[in-house]
Scaffold this active site. Structure first.
Site, mmCIF file in Angstrom:
data_model
loop_
_atom_site.group_PDB
_atom_site.id
_atom_site.type_symbol
_atom_site.label_atom_id
_atom_site.label_comp_id
_atom_site.label_asym_id
_atom_site.label_seq_id
_atom_site.Cartn_x
_atom_site.Cartn_y
_atom_site.Cartn_z
ATOM 1 N N GLY A 67 24.033 44.280 47.221
ATOM 2 C CA GLY A 67 23.872 45.482 46.404
ATOM 3 C C GLY A 67 24.676 45.369 45.124
ATOM 4 N N LYS A 82 16.554 39.893 42.023
ATOM 5 C CA LYS A 82 17.082 40.578 40.824
ATOM 6 C C LYS A 82 17.818 39.599 39.916
ATOM 7 C CE LYS A 82 21.589 40.598 42.010
ATOM 8 N NZ LYS A 82 22.766 40.229 41.225
ATOM 9 N N SER A 137 27.428 45.308 42.679
ATOM 10 C CA SER A 137 28.891 45.288 42.728
ATOM 11 C C SER A 137 29.407 44.041 42.038
ATOM 12 C CB SER A 137 29.375 45.241 44.181
ATOM 13 O OG SER A 137 28.885 44.089 44.817
ATOM 14 N N THR A 160 22.622 44.217 37.176
ATOM 15 C CA THR A 160 22.673 42.821 36.728
ATOM 16 C C THR A 160 21.908 42.604 35.423
ATOM 17 O OG1 THR A 160 22.663 42.348 39.083
ATOM 18 C CG2 THR A 160 22.550 40.478 37.636
HETATM 19 N N1 LIG Z 1 31.112 37.493 41.826
HETATM 20 C C1 LIG Z 1 30.468 38.651 42.034
HETATM 21 O O1 LIG Z 1 30.680 39.626 41.285
HETATM 22 C C2 LIG Z 1 29.514 38.792 43.151
HETATM 23 C C3 LIG Z 1 29.038 37.686 43.840
HETATM 24 N N2 LIG Z 1 28.118 37.851 44.844
HETATM 25 C C4 LIG Z 1 27.586 36.707 45.547
HETATM 26 O O2 LIG Z 1 28.630 36.036 46.232
HETATM 27 C C5 LIG Z 1 28.259 34.669 46.419
HETATM 28 C C6 LIG Z 1 29.448 33.813 46.037
HETATM 29 O O3 LIG Z 1 29.667 34.058 44.655
HETATM 30 P P1 LIG Z 1 31.109 34.061 44.007
HETATM 31 O O4 LIG Z 1 32.165 34.289 45.000
HETATM 32 O O5 LIG Z 1 31.067 34.959 42.850
HETATM 33 O O6 LIG Z 1 31.143 32.549 43.495
HETATM 34 P P2 LIG Z 1 32.391 31.684 43.025
HETATM 35 O O7 LIG Z 1 31.830 30.618 42.159
HETATM 36 O O8 LIG Z 1 33.473 32.538 42.473
HETATM 37 O O9 LIG Z 1 32.933 31.054 44.388
HETATM 38 C C7 LIG Z 1 32.184 30.288 45.256
HETATM 39 C C8 LIG Z 1 33.161 29.801 46.308
HETATM 40 O O10 LIG Z 1 32.451 29.161 47.352
HETATM 41 C C9 LIG Z 1 33.262 28.056 47.766
HETATM 42 N N3 LIG Z 1 32.412 27.101 48.465
HETATM 43 C C10 LIG Z 1 31.333 26.452 47.993
HETATM 44 N N4 LIG Z 1 30.832 25.639 48.941
HETATM 45 C C11 LIG Z 1 31.609 25.791 50.046
HETATM 46 C C12 LIG Z 1 31.607 25.228 51.336
HETATM 47 N N5 LIG Z 1 30.687 24.365 51.708
HETATM 48 N N6 LIG Z 1 32.566 25.612 52.193
HETATM 49 C C13 LIG Z 1 33.489 26.508 51.835
HETATM 50 N N7 LIG Z 1 33.546 27.089 50.626
HETATM 51 C C14 LIG Z 1 32.611 26.728 49.734
HETATM 52 C C15 LIG Z 1 33.849 27.523 46.486
HETATM 53 O O11 LIG Z 1 34.994 26.729 46.742
HETATM 54 C C16 LIG Z 1 34.195 28.808 45.759
HETATM 55 O O12 LIG Z 1 35.480 29.247 46.098
HETATM 56 C C17 LIG Z 1 27.026 34.439 45.549
HETATM 57 O O13 LIG Z 1 25.885 34.402 46.345
HETATM 58 C C18 LIG Z 1 26.991 35.649 44.640
HETATM 59 O O14 LIG Z 1 25.674 36.006 44.255
HETATM 60 C C19 LIG Z 1 27.700 39.087 45.208
HETATM 61 C C20 LIG Z 1 28.149 40.211 44.572
HETATM 62 C C21 LIG Z 1 29.097 40.144 43.499
HETATM 63 O O1 LIG Z 2 25.482 40.188 42.198
HETATM 64 C C1 LIG Z 2 26.176 40.603 41.315
HETATM 65 C C2 LIG Z 2 26.252 42.027 40.975
HETATM 66 O O2 LIG Z 2 25.738 42.831 41.986
HETATM 67 C C3 LIG Z 2 26.947 39.656 40.487
HETATM 68 O O3 LIG Z 2 26.101 39.172 39.525
HETATM 69 P P1 LIG Z 2 26.258 37.704 38.942
HETATM 70 O O4 LIG Z 2 26.194 36.741 40.104
HETATM 71 O O5 LIG Z 2 25.109 37.573 38.007
HETATM 72 O O6 LIG Z 2 27.575 37.656 38.250
#
Ligand SMILES: NC(=O)C1=CN([C@@H]2O[C@H](COP(=O)(O)OP(=O)(O)OC[C@H]3O[C@@H](n4cnc5c(N)ncnc54)[C@H](O)[C@@H]3O)[C@@H](O)[C@H]2O)C=CC1
Ligand SMILES: O=C(CO)COP(=O)(O)O
Length: 317
Positions: A127, A182, A129, A239
């Site tokens: 969602g 999205k 965030s 987004t």
């Molecule tokens: N950053 C945000 O604002 C938001 C992110 N998300 C979702 O969260 C998910 C993760 O995104 P972020 O945390 O933002 O990305 P990020 O790029 O900040 O972090 C990804 C993390 O995953 C770890 N990682 C990758 N492969 C791994 C493995 N095999 N084992 C253990 N750790 C591993 C990396 O070391 C890194 O710490 C994505 O699907 C994104 O769409 C959802 C809502 C908000």
């Molecule tokens: O999923 C998100 C907001 O809900 C975060 O968006 P981005 O992965 O594009 O930064």
């Protein structure tokens, strides 16, 4: 119910900070590095100190003693992570905290969990965030989807906080599709804005992009109501309108013709490829997704992509 977050990127860290306001939470990282000492994730979420109730570890065996595990690794890495840790994850409630469609199978995170760890109860938290908003405790509402409604109710209770309000559904398919699709539309919107095509063009892309999301969801028998909720329409709105979004920002760079850091997690790029393939395999008309896939693969430039969308045969809305 004890909780651990597996994966210490921006989102996993933010969730762990937020949930530790309710009680003890473990945050597992492959490389915990200095996080435990500094009490902050300076690499991914600088400026958001850890509450005392947050325990950081790189010991997966310890982290997986919790009964509820939130998995916050990028979608294309999820299967590898699950396979590598299958024994420790068996029989747990596994809440996917990622948004995307796996390129190799054309399926979302809940299906990937069910495929690799059949004894687990899979769910998804998704969602509108941004990690930083969640970590700061700003008001946020998300969707918690779990096919087992009783377990879904427990998860909803445990994972809601004073500022993080979870709505519940059993439609995991709709929830994971909304969060994945999205991002593709956000790339399209960022591209239009970066290229100076204007806010009216963005509104058109958001609306017709939402029509594509609904078309694919209907084909996959997801509930259209789910797509109209936080995980679909809600996250699309956030987004496609914020430069905090990495998907939108990638689009802006493509529209402006400026470089973009390839190490950034941009889920919509792989998902565009996966969904374009799904559309072709199922004879579905998803022109904005096709245009985004073409731009990302350098088969199209922005002007040609936009001309192609505008020149399609006129139709009923
Ligand atoms: N950053 C945000 O604002 C938001 C992110 N998300 C979702 O969260 C998910 C993760 O995104 P972020 O945390 O933002 O990305 P990020 O790029 O900040 O972090 C990804 C993390 O995953 C770890 N990682 C990758 N492969 C791994 C493995 N095999 N084992 C253990 N750790 C591993 C990396 O070391 C890194 O710490 C994505 O699907 C994104 O769409 C959802 C809502 C908000
Ligand atoms: O999923 C998100 C907001 O809900 C975060 O968006 P981005 O992965 O594009 O930064």
């Amino acid at each position: 119910m004890s909780v651990a977050v597996l994966g210490a990127g921006a989102f996993g860290t933010a969730l762990a900070i937020s949930l530790s306001r309710n009680g003890p939470v473990t945050l597992w990282a492959r490389d915990a590095g200095d996080m435990a000492k500094q009490r902050e994730n300076t690499a991914r979420l600088a400026g958001c100190p850890f509450p005392d109730a947050l325990f950081v570890t790189d010991d997966l065996a310890y982290a997986t003693t919790a009964d509820t595990l939130l998995i916050a690794v990028p979608t294309q890495k999820l299967r590898g992570f699950l396979n590598a840790n299958a024994t420790a994850l068996a029989g747990k409630s596994l809440v996917a905290c990622c948004k995307g469609i796996e390129i190799s199978t054309g399926t979302g995170p809940v299906s990937v969990i069910a495929d690799v760890i059949p004894t687990a109860v899979p769910a998804i938290l998704t969602g509108p965030s941004f990690a930083r908003d969640i970590a700061r405790g700003l008001p946020t509402a998300l969707t918690l989807a779990c096919t087992d409604d009783e377990i879904g109710k427990h998860l909803q209770q445990r994972l809601s906080t004073a500022n993080l309000r979870l709505y519940r559904t059993t439609d995991t398919s709709g929830a994971e599709l909304g969060g994945a699709l999205k991002n593709v539309i956000a790339i399209a919107c960022g591209t239009a804005m970066g290229a100076g095509l204007g806010e009216s063009a963005r509104a058109a892309l958001m609306t017709r992009g939402f029509a594509e999301m609904q078309r694919l969801a209907a084909h996959l028998r997801a509930d259209p109501q789910t797509l109209a909720g936080l995980s679909g329409f809600g996250d699309l709105t956030l987004t496609c309108t914020s430069q905090q979004s990495r998907n939108y920002s990638l689009g802006m760079s493509m529209g402006q013709g400026t470089p973009f850091d390839p190490s950034t997690t941009v889920e919509g790029a792989a998902t565009a490829q996966a969904v374009h393939q799904l559309a072709q395999d199922n004879a579905l008309d998803l022109p904005i997704t096709a245009a985004v896939a073409g731009l990302l693969e350098n088969r199209l430039d922005v002007a040609t992509a936009m001309r192609g969308l505008l020149a399609r045969p006129l139709k009923e809305e």
